[in-house]
Design a protein around this motif. Structure first.
Motif, PDB file in Angstrom:
ATOM      1  N   ILE A   1      -7.333   5.019  -4.026  1.00  0.00           N
ATOM      2  CA  ILE A   1      -6.310   4.994  -4.727  1.00  0.00           C
ATOM      3  C   ILE A   1      -5.286   6.133  -3.966  1.00  0.00           C
ATOM      4  N   ASN A   2      -6.112   7.226  -3.670  1.00  0.00           N
ATOM      5  CA  ASN A   2      -4.723   7.865  -3.032  1.00  0.00           C
ATOM      6  C   ASN A   2      -4.978   7.964  -1.181  1.00  0.00           C
ATOM      7  N   ARG A   3      -4.138   7.913   0.084  1.00  0.00           N
ATOM      8  CA  ARG A   3      -4.414   6.946   1.091  1.00  0.00           C
ATOM      9  C   ARG A   3      -5.014   8.054   1.612  1.00  0.00           C
ATOM     10  N   GLN A   4      -4.850   8.982   1.341  1.00  0.00           N
ATOM     11  CA  GLN A   4      -5.062  10.477   2.287  1.00  0.00           C
ATOM     12  C   GLN A   4      -6.590  10.043   2.417  1.00  0.00           C
ATOM     13  N   GLY A   5      -7.206  11.608   3.717  1.00  0.00           N
ATOM     14  CA  GLY A   5      -8.700  11.441   4.309  1.00  0.00           C
ATOM     15  C   GLY A   5      -8.973  13.499   3.187  1.00  0.00           C
ATOM     16  N   TYR A   6      -9.692  12.921   3.906  1.00  0.00           N
ATOM     17  CA  TYR A   6     -10.812  13.857   2.820  1.00  0.00           C
ATOM     18  C   TYR A   6     -11.044  15.136   3.853  1.00  0.00           C
TER      19      TYR A   6
ATOM     20  N   PRO B   1      -3.236   0.298  10.992  1.00  0.00           N
ATOM     21  CA  PRO B   1      -3.135   1.842  12.244  1.00  0.00           C
ATOM     22  C   PRO B   1      -2.605   1.332  13.122  1.00  0.00           C
ATOM     23  N   ASP B   2      -2.165   2.215  13.596  1.00  0.00           N
ATOM     24  CA  ASP B   2      -1.431   2.468  15.071  1.00  0.00           C
ATOM     25  C   ASP B   2      -2.368   2.828  16.157  1.00  0.00           C
ATOM     26  N   PHE B   3      -2.912   3.638  16.493  1.00  0.00           N
ATOM     27  CA  PHE B   3      -4.443   3.320  16.821  1.00  0.00           C
ATOM     28  C   PHE B   3      -6.195   3.341  16.535  1.00  0.00           C
ATOM     29  N   VAL B   4      -6.853   2.886  16.727  1.00  0.00           N
ATOM     30  CA  VAL B   4      -8.073   2.974  16.826  1.00  0.00           C
ATOM     31  C   VAL B   4      -8.908   3.286  18.092  1.00  0.00           C
ATOM     32  N   PHE B   5     -10.258   4.043  17.941  1.00  0.00           N
ATOM     33  CA  PHE B   5     -10.927   4.228  18.206  1.00  0.00           C
ATOM     34  C   PHE B   5     -11.899   3.596  18.253  1.00  0.00           C
ATOM     35  N   LEU B   6     -12.561   3.270  18.866  1.00  0.00           N
ATOM     36  CA  LEU B   6     -13.877   1.892  19.148  1.00  0.00           C
ATOM     37  C   LEU B   6     -15.281   2.241  19.621  1.00  0.00           C
ATOM     38  N   ALA B   7     -15.608   3.199  18.822  1.00  0.00           N
ATOM     39  CA  ALA B   7     -17.123   4.188  19.156  1.00  0.00           C
ATOM     40  C   ALA B   7     -18.066   3.109  18.949  1.00  0.00           C
TER      41      ALA B   7
ATOM     42  N   ASN C   1      -5.157  11.111  10.563  1.00  0.00           N
ATOM     43  CA  ASN C   1      -3.146  10.331  10.514  1.00  0.00           C
ATOM     44  C   ASN C   1      -3.102  11.878  10.932  1.00  0.00           C
ATOM     45  N   LEU C   2      -2.303  11.360  11.991  1.00  0.00           N
ATOM     46  CA  LEU C   2      -1.109  12.436  13.022  1.00  0.00           C
ATOM     47  C   LEU C   2       0.629  11.674  13.508  1.00  0.00           C
ATOM     48  N   ARG C   3       1.041  13.212  13.198  1.00  0.00           N
ATOM     49  CA  ARG C   3       2.506  12.966  13.230  1.00  0.00           C
ATOM     50  C   ARG C   3       3.086  11.018  12.254  1.00  0.00           C
TER      51      ARG C   3
ATOM     52  N   PRO D   1      -3.776  17.649  18.317  1.00  0.00           N
ATOM     53  CA  PRO D   1      -2.771  19.245  17.727  1.00  0.00           C
ATOM     54  C   PRO D   1      -3.173  19.281  16.080  1.00  0.00           C
ATOM     55  N   ASP D   2      -2.103  20.954  15.538  1.00  0.00           N
ATOM     56  CA  ASP D   2      -2.024  21.498  15.072  1.00  0.00           C
ATOM     57  C   ASP D   2      -1.972  20.775  13.342  1.00  0.00           C
ATOM     58  N   ASP D   3      -1.213  19.481  13.649  1.00  0.00           N
ATOM     59  CA  ASP D   3      -0.398  19.196  12.810  1.00  0.00           C
ATOM     60  C   ASP D   3      -0.747  17.247  12.276  1.00  0.00           C
ATOM     61  N   VAL D   4      -2.565  17.654  12.555  1.00  0.00           N
ATOM     62  CA  VAL D   4      -3.027  16.355  12.290  1.00  0.00           C
ATOM     63  C   VAL D   4      -3.898  16.790  10.941  1.00  0.00           C
ATOM     64  N   GLN D   5      -3.547  14.800   9.696  1.00  0.00           N
ATOM     65  CA  GLN D   5      -3.964  14.687   8.373  1.00  0.00           C
ATOM     66  C   GLN D   5      -5.436  14.509   8.327  1.00  0.00           C
TER      67      GLN D   5
END
Length: 632
Positions: A75-80, A293-299, A355-357, A562-566
């Motif tokens: 429902i809400n697309r933000q992360g914890y 996503p703009d960026f994917v980290f494949l772990a 999310n970053l910027r 960066p500090d503005d990561v969400q």
């Protein structure tokens, strides 16, 4: 100043609050040893109910954080983020509180649990009647009172401070609120018992169903099918949905009900968007409507125990740097079974995002464990998984996909070269991120160092580090048995710097060198050749053991985001909060700079300074105390 009864009595006890269960456990053990059985022991029933309730919340947590299953239903697309996780850390306080209340009740009247039948049909009807007739309206009006003035600011605002709903959010409230909620839960149970219709199924079932529905409403994942309400329209007034309750947290003057919207309807507080929003979310369920996503980290997973370090297993544990803990031993068998299931399923899955910027960054994981990368027969299968992930990212429109550690192993795929050569028309840029890894390691080395000992010297990183240090006129002792590979690297350097390369074949050659750069795992015995005061820099996964007390050990190459990561709420393996491996950060820099080239294969030594300066420019910060804060 906090309101009376807003803080929990055991708030300062930390983890020692669980000792309050001690008397219950002691009573259980005493009954077993003295009477030879658990028959008639109400303490045992209370403990079982507490364990069942905690397990229920844990299962809901796992489901909600299985992004590979729930991302189209969120429902809400933000992360914890870490702030919310810390705020909800002691979510289980209410279980302890109600266990203590139940203990007092049973101490006063022991037959409350033990001298009742397993099932009573009249009791089921009675408790349903009491719930609908008393608990639901009581909760509704108490809830509305907590949304006014003093009660809201001093008490209920804590519950509403979590930006994204989670099953633990439903349990996150003040002491006074949970005293009121305990009354709401207790009335049907005590009432049915006093009427002579009590049963163990009620005592066990009602709290668990109550918790299940609370978790459902706070899950942030819409799981109630639209077809259910279309077939039986009246049910929408008898059962709320996650969507329905989410509106209460965005429009706090509506949707106050406990579980039944009927009471909001009759008292005119029902949000008029409730049904339409549920219809929209349910209709879109199953469709890939997520933001690309703009960026994917494949772990990838390092080993079985570290696989437990994931948000969908234990959220609080994943929010801290990975460490081997005692409880992992008990989780290991189930994690091993899941590992086998992953091998069968064999699909890359979404683990976390942030999310970053304004740009979405996701972490996908290949369903393979570290040791598998060193099995010759597994090479083709692993590369197939990585290739599928790259092609999937390309289809979605992802801009950058960054390969973690073993996913870019030189022997496996040439540092990603295999995929770029095989698919020359890729729109997604493949990045191994090792250029920034090399920059981080090189910035750790003090400028006055004149000699280093390098293991893993002929790897991608080892080669770049050796070439760069030679230009700083640093003597590099390169541990390798291959003269051919050594000479190949040496000849890449200008003639004036080639004398700074020294091939060594044994660790004894570094007995007088106090700067070791470890790119290949070394045993404690091999570490013993280092002189006292040696500092071990390293770019090897997993990191080497800190065996020498007379030496110092650097962390794996990493940078702070960066500090503005969400929305970031989990730690990357052994990294601290907000810190990622340098190869991950390298991909982030690639995206933020808008670079359009692939970064695969051998490192371009001339770009090390360029990438390092770009990282600092975008607010990424080095984490090692020995790293210089300016460009090399």
């Amino acid at each position: 100043m906090a309101g009376p009864l807003s803080a929990w009595p055991w708030e300062n006890l930390g983890v020692y609050k669980y000792l309050l269960y001690g008397p219950l456990l002691g009573k259980v053990l005493y009954t077993r040893t003295q009477e030879g059985s658990f028959k008639g022991d109400w303490c045992l029933h209370i403990l079982i109910i507490c364990i069942a309730r905690a397990l229920l919340h844990q299962l809901w947590n796992s489901f909600v954080n299985m992004l590979f299953l729930t991302r189209t239903r969120r429902i809400n697309r933000q992360g914890y983020d870490f702030k919310q996780i810390d705020k909800e850390w002691d979510w289980d306080n209410f279980i302890l509180l109600q266990a203590l209340i139940a203990s007092i009740s049973c101490y006063i009247y022991p037959p409350f649990i033990v001298n009742v039948p397993l099932w009573n049909t009249k009791g089921f009807i009675t408790i349903l009647t009491l719930h609908v007739g008393i608990s639901e309206p009581l909760y509704y009006w108490v809830h509305r009172c907590f949304h006014k003035g003093y009660l809201f600011t001093q008490y209920h605002s804590t519950h509403h401070s979590s930006p994204v709903l989670h099953p633990y959010t439903g349990a996150n409230a003040t002491f006074l609120e949970h005293l009121a909620l305990s009354t709401v839960i207790g009335i049907p149970i005590i009432g049915s018992h006093m009427m002579g219709y009590g049963s163990r199924s009620i005592i066990y079932g009602y709290p668990l169903v109550f918790d299940f529905l609370r978790c459902l409403g706070h899950s942030n994942v819409e799981v109630v099918p639209l077809q259910l309400f279309e077939t039986l329209p009246f049910l929408r007034y008898l059962l709320y949905t996650p969507t329905y309750h989410s509106l209460h947290h965005t429009d706090t003057g509506t949707n106050f009900c406990l579980f039944m919207p009927f009471f909001d309807a009759i008292w005119k507080t029902l949000n008029n968007k409730s049904w339409e929003l549920h219809r929209k979310l349910s209709s879109d369920a199953g469709k890939d409507r997520r933001t690309i996503p703009d960026f994917v980290f494949l772990a990838h997973v390092v080993d079985v125990s570290s696989s437990i370090h994931a948000p969908f297993v234990i959220r609080s544990y994943a929010s801290l740097p990975y460490q081997m803990r005692l409880f992992l031993l008990f989780c290991w068998p189930s994690a091993f079974i899941v590992m086998l299931m992953m091998w069968v399923w064999s699909k890359t899955f979404l683990v976390s995002f942030y999310n970053l910027r304004g740009r979405l960054h996701e972490t996908w994981s290949v369903p393979r464990f570290g040791f598998q990368y060193f099995l010759p027969f597994a090479k083709e299968g692993i590369n197939k998984h990585i290739e599928q992930a790259i092609l999937r990212a390309d289809r979605l429109g992802v801009k950058i996909i960054s390969l973690a550690a073993l996913n870019k192993n030189e022997a496996l795929n040439g540092g990603g070269t295999l995929f770029v050569n095989k698919h020359p028309n890729l729109r997604v840029r493949v990045v191994h991120g090792n250029t920034l890894t090399a920059a981080v390691i090189l910035n750790e080395i003090p400028e006055d160092v004149k000699e280093v000992f390098l293991t893993g010297a002929t790897s991608k990183l080892g080669r770049a580090i050796a070439l760069y240090l030679s230009q700083r006129r640093v003597r590099v002792l390169m541990l390798t048995s291959s003269t051919e590979r050594f000479e190949k690297i040496q000849k890449e350097a200008p003639l004036e710097y080639q004398s700074y390369f020294v091939q060594v074949t044994k660790y004894q050659a570094a007995r007088s060198c106090k700067t070791w750069i470890v790119g290949k795992w070394i045993t404690p015995r091999e570490q013993s050749w280092a002189p006292t005061g040696t500092h071990f820099h390293q770019f090897v996964v997993p990191p080497i053991f800190s065996f020498r007390r007379d030496c110092t050990y650097g962390d794996l190459a990493a940078m702070r985001l960066p500090d503005d990561v969400q929305g970031l709420g989990n730690c990357e393996y052994t990294m601290d909060r907000g810190v990622v491996h340098a190869c991950h950060a390298g991909g982030v820099v690639h995206l933020l700079e808008g670079w359009t080239h692939h970064e695969v294969g051998a490192l371009d030594v001339d770009r090390i300074d360029v990438v390092w300066n770009a990282a600092l420019k975008h607010g990424l910060k080095p984490v090692s105390n020995s790293i210089k804060q300016n460009s090399m």
